[in-house]
Every structure is written in C-alpha cells, then in structure tokens.
Design a protein around this motif. Structure first.
Motif, short mmCIF file in Angstrom:
data_model
loop_
_atom_site.label_atom_id
_atom_site.label_comp_id
_atom_site.label_asym_id
_atom_site.label_seq_id
_atom_site.Cartn_x
_atom_site.Cartn_y
_atom_site.Cartn_z
N ARG A 7 0.89 -0.89 -0.09
CA ARG A 7 -0.06 0.07 0.01
C ARG A 7 1.10 1.27 0.05
NH1 ARG A 7 -4.09 1.19 3.56
NH2 ARG A 7 -5.19 2.15 1.79
N VAL A 8 0.52 2.30 -0.84
CA VAL A 8 1.23 3.51 -1.00
C VAL A 8 1.35 4.28 0.30
CG1 VAL A 8 -0.46 5.06 -1.77
CG2 VAL A 8 1.92 5.47 -2.40
N TYR A 9 0.47 4.05 1.14
CA TYR A 9 0.49 4.49 2.60
C TYR A 9 1.41 3.98 3.38
CZ TYR A 9 -3.85 6.79 0.66
OH TYR A 9 -4.67 7.42 -0.03
N ASP A 10 2.03 2.97 3.28
CA ASP A 10 2.80 2.37 4.23
C ASP A 10 4.16 3.16 4.07
OD1 ASP A 10 0.82 0.60 5.12
OD2 ASP A 10 1.45 -1.13 3.80
N PRO A 11 5.00 3.17 5.08
CA PRO A 11 6.22 3.79 4.97
C PRO A 11 7.44 3.00 4.07
CG PRO A 11 6.21 2.86 7.00
CD PRO A 11 4.62 2.40 6.45
N PRO A 12 8.21 3.51 3.15
CA PRO A 12 8.99 2.91 2.22
C PRO A 12 10.01 1.86 3.24
CG PRO A 12 9.05 5.33 2.09
CD PRO A 12 8.28 5.03 3.14
N LEU A 21 4.08 3.32 -8.71
CA LEU A 21 2.67 3.83 -8.35
C LEU A 21 1.66 3.07 -9.60
CD1 LEU A 21 0.28 5.17 -6.35
CD2 LEU A 21 0.68 7.09 -7.67
N VAL A 22 0.88 2.54 -9.26
CA VAL A 22 0.23 1.55 -10.34
C VAL A 22 -1.32 2.19 -10.24
CG1 VAL A 22 1.77 0.11 -10.73
CG2 VAL A 22 -0.15 -0.57 -9.07
N GLY A 29 -4.63 12.46 0.32
CA GLY A 29 -3.94 12.75 1.67
C GLY A 29 -2.54 12.40 1.67
N LEU A 30 -1.97 12.12 0.74
CA LEU A 30 -0.48 11.68 0.76
C LEU A 30 0.44 12.77 -0.23
CD1 LEU A 30 1.39 9.54 1.42
CD2 LEU A 30 0.96 8.36 -0.72
N ALA A 31 1.26 13.43 0.52
CA ALA A 31 2.29 14.41 -0.08
C ALA A 31 2.99 13.66 -1.14
CB ALA A 31 3.09 14.99 0.95
N LYS A 32 3.30 14.37 -2.08
CA LYS A 32 4.25 13.52 -3.34
C LYS A 32 5.54 13.24 -2.58
CE LYS A 32 1.43 14.85 -7.25
NZ LYS A 32 1.73 15.35 -8.30
N ASP A 33 6.04 13.99 -1.85
CA ASP A 33 7.37 13.78 -1.56
C ASP A 33 7.63 12.77 -0.33
OD1 ASP A 33 6.44 15.62 0.38
OD2 ASP A 33 8.00 16.33 1.15
N ALA A 34 6.36 12.43 0.26
CA ALA A 34 6.33 11.49 1.43
C ALA A 34 6.14 10.02 0.75
CB ALA A 34 5.23 11.81 2.38
N LEU A 96 2.92 -0.06 -6.15
CA LEU A 96 2.38 0.80 -4.95
C LEU A 96 0.87 1.07 -5.45
CD1 LEU A 96 5.08 3.30 -4.07
CD2 LEU A 96 4.65 1.37 -2.86
N THR A 97 -0.13 0.74 -4.17
CA THR A 97 -1.34 1.07 -4.62
C THR A 97 -2.04 1.45 -3.46
OG1 THR A 97 -3.66 0.23 -5.22
CG2 THR A 97 -2.23 -1.30 -4.10
#
Length: 117
Positions: A7-12, A21-22, A29-34, A96-97
């Motif tokens: 999930r894209v919301y999980d930390p790298p 990103l697919v 709610g997700l900043a592009k740099d985050a 990432l989704t």
C-alpha cells in the motif's frame, strides 16, 4: 529480482527497490514527497470505466481481472508493462496502490503477470 505489492500509505522499506505507483489517481492525503514514488505509469492502470464498474460492485474480481488483462494488451499499456518487466529483471520492484485490498485489485493482476514472465 522480486516484485511485490505494498500500500502506498505504508512507509518505504530499504529493500523496496524501484517504487512504481500503479493507480491512475494520486492517493488522497499523501504528499508527493512522502510517497517516495520513482515511477508513475498512468497508462498501465485500469481505465476509468473499468475502475468505476468494479468499485460499483457490478462484477466479480475474476471478471475485473479478465477485463483488465484485455486492456493491458493495448499498445501503450503493453509497452509500459514491458518496461516494468525489464525493471524487475534488473532490480527489485514494489508496486504501490492505495487500494484497501491489494490482493483483489489491479495490482494483484500486475503482480501475477510480472511473476509469469
């Protein structure tokens, strides 16, 4: 090399490799740099019509997967899938989704297709 879905919301994670990103839309709610996204091939994502059809609950996951695979046969999508396949031959790749159920999403279809290669 390996391909996996997160999930894209999980930390790298350190072993994510190339983060792709697919999703067609940027996650709410997700900043592009985050997000730490390396690539965002929008042409690889399900069409708006297919996405809306599936999220409306009009069909099964299996039917969605079949329709999505048919979309992936289109030239632009096939080229992008080939690009991600090449990345996966060289390095680890994390798809990432924002989907709440990645195992029943387009990301799972992509993962299966990439694993078959």
């Amino acid at each position: 090399m390996s391909v996996r879905v997160h999930r894209v919301y999980d930390p790298p994670e350190p072993d994510d490799g190339v983060r792709v990103l697919v999703d067609r839309l940027w996650p709410r709610g997700l900043a592009k740099d985050a997000a730490h996204v390396d690539e965002w091939p929008k042409g690889l994502t399900p069409s708006t019509e297919l996405r809306r059809w599936y999220h409306a609950g009009e069909g099964s996951y299996e039917e969605f997967a079949e329709r999505y695979e048919a979309e992936l046969a289109a030239p632009e999508a096939a080229e992008l899938l080939g690009h991600v396949r090449e990345l996966a031959r060289e390095r680890d790749v994390t798809l990432l989704t924002a989907s709440k159920s990645p195992e029943e999403s387009h990301a799972a279809v992509l993962l299966r297709l990439l694993d078959e290669a």
